[in-house]
Scaffold this motif. Structure first.
Motif, PDB file in Angstrom:
ATOM      1  N   ARG A 226       0.423  -1.207   0.025  1.00  0.00           N
ATOM      2  CA  ARG A 226       0.188   0.336   0.142  1.00  0.00           C
ATOM      3  C   ARG A 226       1.077   1.441  -0.401  1.00  0.00           C
ATOM      4  N   GLY A 227       0.545   1.690  -0.822  1.00  0.00           N
ATOM      5  CA  GLY A 227       1.362   3.442  -0.975  1.00  0.00           C
ATOM      6  C   GLY A 227       2.392   3.503  -1.692  1.00  0.00           C
ATOM      7  N   ALA A 228       2.632   2.435  -2.323  1.00  0.00           N
ATOM      8  CA  ALA A 228       3.578   2.128  -3.516  1.00  0.00           C
ATOM      9  C   ALA A 228       3.006   2.760  -5.096  1.00  0.00           C
ATOM     10  N   GLU A 229       3.555   2.802  -5.522  1.00  0.00           N
ATOM     11  CA  GLU A 229       2.551   3.437  -6.935  1.00  0.00           C
ATOM     12  C   GLU A 229       3.708   2.768  -8.303  1.00  0.00           C
ATOM     13  N   ALA A 230       2.588   2.365  -9.289  1.00  0.00           N
ATOM     14  CA  ALA A 230       3.503   1.789  -9.951  1.00  0.00           C
ATOM     15  C   ALA A 230       3.101   2.237 -11.487  1.00  0.00           C
ATOM     16  N   LEU A 231       4.571   2.266 -12.164  1.00  0.00           N
ATOM     17  CA  LEU A 231       4.437   3.449 -13.817  1.00  0.00           C
ATOM     18  C   LEU A 231       4.937   3.021 -14.361  1.00  0.00           C
ATOM     19  N   SER A 232       4.102   2.187 -15.540  1.00  0.00           N
ATOM     20  CA  SER A 232       3.616   0.834 -16.547  1.00  0.00           C
ATOM     21  C   SER A 232       3.184   1.516 -17.404  1.00  0.00           C
ATOM     22  N   GLY A 233       3.430   0.481 -18.736  1.00  0.00           N
ATOM     23  CA  GLY A 233       2.568   0.565 -19.982  1.00  0.00           C
ATOM     24  C   GLY A 233       3.012   1.905 -20.442  1.00  0.00           C
ATOM     25  N   ILE A 234       2.765   2.860 -21.549  1.00  0.00           N
ATOM     26  CA  ILE A 234       2.381   3.582 -22.262  1.00  0.00           C
ATOM     27  C   ILE A 234       3.423   4.439 -21.482  1.00  0.00           C
ATOM     28  N   ALA A 235       3.048   4.673 -20.532  1.00  0.00           N
ATOM     29  CA  ALA A 235       3.610   6.165 -19.230  1.00  0.00           C
ATOM     30  C   ALA A 235       5.450   5.695 -18.935  1.00  0.00           C
ATOM     31  N   ALA A 236       5.340   4.491 -19.017  1.00  0.00           N
ATOM     32  CA  ALA A 236       6.368   3.431 -18.287  1.00  0.00           C
ATOM     33  C   ALA A 236       7.727   3.427 -19.892  1.00  0.00           C
ATOM     34  N   LYS A 237       7.200   3.862 -20.880  1.00  0.00           N
ATOM     35  CA  LYS A 237       7.566   3.763 -22.688  1.00  0.00           C
ATOM     36  C   LYS A 237       7.802   4.938 -22.719  1.00  0.00           C
ATOM     37  N   LEU A 238       7.146   6.230 -22.270  1.00  0.00           N
ATOM     38  CA  LEU A 238       7.472   7.725 -22.392  1.00  0.00           C
ATOM     39  C   LEU A 238       8.514   8.221 -21.448  1.00  0.00           C
ATOM     40  N   VAL A 239       8.727   7.938 -20.308  1.00  0.00           N
ATOM     41  CA  VAL A 239      10.166   7.601 -19.757  1.00  0.00           C
ATOM     42  C   VAL A 239      11.122   7.139 -19.694  1.00  0.00           C
ATOM     43  N   TRP A 240      10.688   5.676 -20.814  1.00  0.00           N
ATOM     44  CA  TRP A 240      12.200   5.501 -21.550  1.00  0.00           C
ATOM     45  C   TRP A 240      12.446   5.813 -22.447  1.00  0.00           C
ATOM     46  N   SER A 241      11.603   6.698 -23.252  1.00  0.00           N
ATOM     47  CA  SER A 241      11.993   7.269 -23.888  1.00  0.00           C
ATOM     48  C   SER A 241      12.820   8.467 -23.964  1.00  0.00           C
ATOM     49  N   LEU A 242      12.278   9.429 -22.887  1.00  0.00           N
ATOM     50  CA  LEU A 242      13.354  10.667 -22.704  1.00  0.00           C
ATOM     51  C   LEU A 242      14.494  10.470 -21.721  1.00  0.00           C
ATOM     52  N   ILE A 243      14.331   8.768 -21.323  1.00  0.00           N
ATOM     53  CA  ILE A 243      15.928   9.047 -20.483  1.00  0.00           C
ATOM     54  C   ILE A 243      16.813   8.412 -21.898  1.00  0.00           C
ATOM     55  N   GLN A 244      16.326   7.381 -22.706  1.00  0.00           N
ATOM     56  CA  GLN A 244      17.322   6.900 -23.797  1.00  0.00           C
ATOM     57  C   GLN A 244      17.898   8.973 -24.455  1.00  0.00           C
ATOM     58  N   ASP A 245      16.865   9.360 -24.570  1.00  0.00           N
ATOM     59  CA  ASP A 245      17.549  10.922 -24.975  1.00  0.00           C
ATOM     60  C   ASP A 245      18.732  11.473 -24.268  1.00  0.00           C
ATOM     61  N   GLU A 246      18.620  11.985 -22.930  1.00  0.00           N
ATOM     62  CA  GLU A 246      19.118  12.379 -21.996  1.00  0.00           C
ATOM     63  C   GLU A 246      20.595  11.316 -22.033  1.00  0.00           C
ATOM     64  N   GLN A 247      20.210  10.172 -21.622  1.00  0.00           N
ATOM     65  CA  GLN A 247      22.004   8.585 -22.238  1.00  0.00           C
ATOM     66  C   GLN A 247      22.653   9.771 -23.044  1.00  0.00           C
TER      67      GLN A 247
END
Ligand SMILES: Nc1ncnc2c1ncn2[C@@H]1O[C@H](COP(=O)(O)OP(=O)(O)OP(=O)(O)O)[C@@H](O)[C@H]1O
Ligand SMILES: [Mg+2]
Length: 351
Positions: free
Chosen positions: A91-112
């Motif tokens: 309880r209290g933990a949030e999840a980031l998955s699906g398209i939201a996780a993909k978006l974070v991933w592609s932003l991070i790839q660019d940053e990397q």
């Protein structure tokens, strides 16, 4: 710095996406990766996590149900994972998955990619400053070689010829030392290839390189090398770190003072310290020096990328860097590298 609630993250999936997330989060202040899970224990992100001393496991379900994380990031691409997270997350933990996780991933790839380009740009800028002094340093032995070769052509006495030949051998050895250090410095950054590094030896090589980039003639160099175990690292990256810190120290001392290079093992970590007797760093600058493009060397050669790159490369190797500085007395940068403990994620207390 103001203290903020830390974000404790679990990363599910240690392929390309998971690895990029690990790289980025591992160097973010206020973010802690508390565990990484992948069905393949040898996935690239699992290897990187172990290097960074982040617990890893192949059992995603038990990692999810563990207390301690407040964000679960799912980059497994497994459609069943969302349901598993929903059922098992505390309880209290949030999840980031699906398209939201993909978006974070592609932003991070660019940053990397951007970070890697900055590291490379900084390396090229330093190589540019080295070029003139290296050319000068190479020229002298070349003249000696030419001179002795000409003398040999006219010399009849075997003993003297032998002496001249020895001079040539010495000059070639000197040149080959310069070429070796340069090629080590200009090597591309690592793609996962790590080798055992003798840290004091690499510090000595970095010192030689730094001599090409700045004036060290009137700097007293003190080596305090306690024996330390080898560390697994990329030599090109580490020499870039050490050269930057030595050059900064020499520039701060304006070419005069005492530079102390030290290694020691303490509390399970290998520490490398680089100390100078320069003017120190004003307290209001201490939070800024690792930011990209922060420089007080306006009108000189400073790009302000040096320490930014240094910190990135150290984090990439699972290390930490801290600075101690006293105005009017000097500055010490301490780098800590973990020894090779490889923790596994503890099993879930709830089974
Ligand atoms: N040993 C030191 N003593 C005093 N100040 C330092 C020291 N090392 C770094 N600094 C300060 O931190 C700033 C940022 O250092 P950094 O290496 O990132 O950039 P730079 O040296 O200014 O430029 P570049 O490294 O790109 O040539 C410096 O401009 C200087 O003000
Ligand atoms: Mg610098």
């Amino acid at each position: 710095m103001a203290s903020v609630e830390p974000i404790n993250i679990i990363i599910l999936g240690a392929g390309k996406g998971g690895t990029a997330l690990i790289e980025l989060f591992a160097s973010c202040a206020g973010v802690k990766i508390v565990g990484v899970a992948d069905t393949n224990p040898n996935a690239p992100g699992m290897q990187r996590a172990r290097l960074l001393n982040i617990p890893t496991t192949t059992d995603a379900a038990s990692l999810i149900s563990r207390d301690g994380a407040n964000l679960i990031v799912d980059v497994t691409g497994d459609p069943a994972m969302a349901a598993l997270i929903a059922n098992r997350k505390p309880r209290g933990a949030e999840a980031l998955s699906g398209i939201a996780a993909k978006l974070v991933w592609s932003l991070i790839q660019d940053e990397q990619e951007l970070r890697e380009q900055l590291v490379h740009t900084e390396k090229l800028a330093t190589l540019g400053t080295l070029a003139a002094s290296v050319a000068h340093e190479v020229n002298n032995p070349l003249h000696w070689i030419l001179g002795f070769a000409q003398l040999i052509q006219e010399e009849k006495k075997a003993v003297v010829i032998k002496e001249y030949a020895q001079e040539i051998v010495d000059s070639v050895k000197h040149l080959s030392g310069i070429a070796k250090s340069l090629s080590m410095y200009s090597q591309a950054s690592f793609q996962g290839e790590l080798v055992g590094i003798d840290v004091p030896d690499l510090l000595d090589k970095a010192l030689k390189m730094a001599m090409f980039a700045t004036v060290l003639d009137e700097v007293e160099v003190v080596r305090e090398f306690a024996p330390v175990p080898e560390i697994q690292a990329d030599p090109g990256d580490l020499i870039q770190v050490f050269v930057n810190l030595i050059v900064n120290a020499a520039q701060a001392m304006k070419g005069r003072g005492r530079l102390t290079l030290a290694t020691l093992v303490k509390g399970g970590a290998i520490t490398v310290s680089i100390h100078d007797t320069g003017p120190g760093i004003p307290p209001e600058h201490r939070d800024k020096i690792f930011a990209p493009f922060f420089t007080t060397k306006q009108g000189e050669k400073g790009t302000g990328l040096g320490l930014y790159v240094v910190r990135n490369l150290i984090h990439k190797h699972g290390g930490q860097i801290v600075v101690e500085s006293e105005e009017g007395k000097g500055t010490t940068f301490h780098i800590q590298f973990p020894t090779s403990d490889r923790p596994e994620a503890a099993p879930s207390p709830r089974g």
